[in-house]
Design a protein around this motif. Structure first.
Motif, PDB file in Angstrom:
ATOM      1  N   LYS A 184       0.815  -1.209   0.000  1.00  0.00           N
ATOM      2  CA  LYS A 184       0.000   0.000   0.000  1.00  0.00           C
ATOM      3  C   LYS A 184       0.849   1.260   0.000  1.00  0.00           C
ATOM      4  N   GLU A 185       2.014   1.195   0.621  1.00  0.00           N
ATOM      5  CA  GLU A 185       2.923   2.343   0.681  1.00  0.00           C
ATOM      6  C   GLU A 185       4.334   1.806   0.809  1.00  0.00           C
ATOM      7  N   SER A 186       5.291   2.508   0.211  1.00  0.00           N
ATOM      8  CA  SER A 186       6.677   2.052   0.227  1.00  0.00           C
ATOM      9  C   SER A 186       7.623   3.247   0.292  1.00  0.00           C
ATOM     10  N   VAL A 187       8.620   3.134   1.150  1.00  0.00           N
ATOM     11  CA  VAL A 187       9.650   4.164   1.251  1.00  0.00           C
ATOM     12  C   VAL A 187      10.362   4.309  -0.091  1.00  0.00           C
ATOM     13  N   LEU A 188      10.655   3.199  -0.711  1.00  0.00           N
ATOM     14  CA  LEU A 188      11.374   3.217  -1.980  1.00  0.00           C
ATOM     15  C   LEU A 188      10.550   3.872  -3.096  1.00  0.00           C
ATOM     16  N   ARG A 189       9.235   3.817  -2.960  1.00  0.00           N
ATOM     17  CA  ARG A 189       8.343   4.394  -3.971  1.00  0.00           C
ATOM     18  C   ARG A 189       7.843   5.782  -3.567  1.00  0.00           C
ATOM     19  N   GLY A 190       8.545   6.416  -2.628  1.00  0.00           N
ATOM     20  CA  GLY A 190       8.239   7.796  -2.267  1.00  0.00           C
ATOM     21  C   GLY A 190       7.450   7.990  -0.995  1.00  0.00           C
ATOM     22  N   GLY A 191       7.069   6.914  -0.330  1.00  0.00           N
ATOM     23  CA  GLY A 191       6.316   7.032   0.914  1.00  0.00           C
ATOM     24  C   GLY A 191       7.227   7.313   2.096  1.00  0.00           C
ATOM     25  N   ASN A 192       6.616   7.542   3.230  1.00  0.00           N
ATOM     26  CA  ASN A 192       7.366   7.775   4.464  1.00  0.00           C
ATOM     27  C   ASN A 192       7.562   6.506   5.274  1.00  0.00           C
ATOM     28  N   ARG A 193       6.873   5.451   4.864  1.00  0.00           N
ATOM     29  CA  ARG A 193       6.933   4.170   5.558  1.00  0.00           C
ATOM     30  C   ARG A 193       6.496   3.088   4.585  1.00  0.00           C
ATOM     31  N   CYS A 194       6.559   1.849   5.022  1.00  0.00           N
ATOM     32  CA  CYS A 194       6.055   0.744   4.213  1.00  0.00           C
ATOM     33  C   CYS A 194       4.811   0.180   4.894  1.00  0.00           C
ATOM     34  N   VAL A 195       3.781  -0.035   4.093  1.00  0.00           N
ATOM     35  CA  VAL A 195       2.524  -0.578   4.605  1.00  0.00           C
ATOM     36  C   VAL A 195       2.112  -1.742   3.700  1.00  0.00           C
ATOM     37  N   PHE A 196       1.858  -2.879   4.330  1.00  0.00           N
ATOM     38  CA  PHE A 196       1.433  -4.074   3.616  1.00  0.00           C
ATOM     39  C   PHE A 196       0.057  -4.482   4.124  1.00  0.00           C
ATOM     40  N   GLN A 197      -0.784  -4.894   3.199  1.00  0.00           N
ATOM     41  CA  GLN A 197      -2.076  -5.481   3.550  1.00  0.00           C
ATOM     42  C   GLN A 197      -2.005  -6.939   3.165  1.00  0.00           C
ATOM     43  N   ILE A 198      -2.233  -7.797   4.145  1.00  0.00           N
ATOM     44  CA  ILE A 198      -2.154  -9.229   3.951  1.00  0.00           C
ATOM     45  C   ILE A 198      -3.575  -9.792   4.010  1.00  0.00           C
ATOM     46  N   HIS A 199      -4.047 -10.302   2.874  1.00  0.00           N
ATOM     47  CA  HIS A 199      -5.399 -10.861   2.781  1.00  0.00           C
ATOM     48  C   HIS A 199      -5.308 -12.357   3.086  1.00  0.00           C
ATOM     49  N   VAL A 200      -5.954 -12.756   4.162  1.00  0.00           N
ATOM     50  CA  VAL A 200      -5.870 -14.132   4.650  1.00  0.00           C
ATOM     51  C   VAL A 200      -7.039 -14.945   4.078  1.00  0.00           C
ATOM     52  N   SER A 201      -6.706 -16.072   3.454  1.00  0.00           N
ATOM     53  CA  SER A 201      -7.749 -16.939   2.917  1.00  0.00           C
ATOM     54  C   SER A 201      -8.118 -17.996   3.972  1.00  0.00           C
ATOM     55  N   ASP A 202      -9.116 -18.790   3.669  1.00  0.00           N
ATOM     56  CA  ASP A 202      -9.509 -19.887   4.558  1.00  0.00           C
ATOM     57  C   ASP A 202      -8.701 -21.154   4.257  1.00  0.00           C
ATOM     58  N   GLU A 203      -7.962 -21.116   3.138  1.00  0.00           N
ATOM     59  CA  GLU A 203      -7.225 -22.296   2.681  1.00  0.00           C
ATOM     60  C   GLU A 203      -5.915 -22.465   3.453  1.00  0.00           C
ATOM     61  N   ALA A 204      -5.726 -23.638   4.003  1.00  0.00           N
ATOM     62  CA  ALA A 204      -4.494 -23.941   4.741  1.00  0.00           C
ATOM     63  C   ALA A 204      -3.318 -24.071   3.768  1.00  0.00           C
ATOM     64  N   VAL A 205      -2.124 -23.769   4.285  1.00  0.00           N
ATOM     65  CA  VAL A 205      -0.925 -23.947   3.466  1.00  0.00           C
ATOM     66  C   VAL A 205      -0.402 -25.354   3.602  1.00  0.00           C
TER      67      VAL A 205
END
Length: 163
Positions: free
Chosen positions: A142-163
């Motif tokens: 969602k946001e990256s220091v390398l891409r011009g942001g002030n921090r890095c933000v990740f959204q992790i979408h969790v499925s119901d499927e086991a690994v």
């Protein structure tokens, strides 16, 4: 502690010249690969590299199935990331504190590392959260220091499927 020891401890150490060299070299490698490879293939390689990096964390297996424990661990480590989990929506959000540069010691904004390298972080996040949660996940940057942001933000979408 002796006065000389206290003075030495208070004096910041100069950065090892090799770290700057490696950062420039890595940035150039990614730049060369970006110009010579199919973008999709490079993204997949970087993703795989990030997944590998996650497997080198010796503490990770101890947090299998322990979201709260891992969340606290992340907050208290060098990264200081904030982690939340909206279980109803199945979304983990991982946000770094504001920082001037990428957390990875190989990457530096100053060296203009190509932003495609953020796919390495996506691989790291995926492997990490699949290990902790035991479920397949999809990660969005969602946001990256390398891409011009002030921090890095990740959204992790969790499925119901086991690994």
């Amino acid at each position: 502690m002796t006065p000389a020891g206290a003075a030495a401890a208070a004096t910041p150490q100069a950065e090892d010249w090799r770290l700057g060299f490696v950062r420039r070299r890595y940035a150039r490698l990614i730049e060369i690969l970006s110009g010579r490879m199919d973008e999709r293939a490079l993204i997949e390689i970087l993703h795989e590299l990030g997944a590998y990096c996650a497997t080198t964390d010796p503490t990770l297996p101890a947090y299998r199935g322990d979201f709260e424990g891992y969340r606290k661990h992340v907050r208290q480590t060098a990264s200081g990331d904030d982690v939340t989990y909206d279980r109803k929506q199945g979304i983990v959000t991982m946000s770094s504190p504001e920082r001037a540069d990428c957390f990875c010691p190989l990457i530096s904004r100053r060296n203009k590392t190509p932003t495609v390298v953020c796919n390495c972080s996506l691989g790291w996040q995926q492997r990490t959260w699949e290990t902790v949660l035991g479920k397949k996940v999809r990660v969005e940057l969602k946001e990256s220091v390398l891409r011009g942001g002030n921090r890095c933000v990740f959204q992790i979408h969790v499925s119901d499927e086991a690994v």
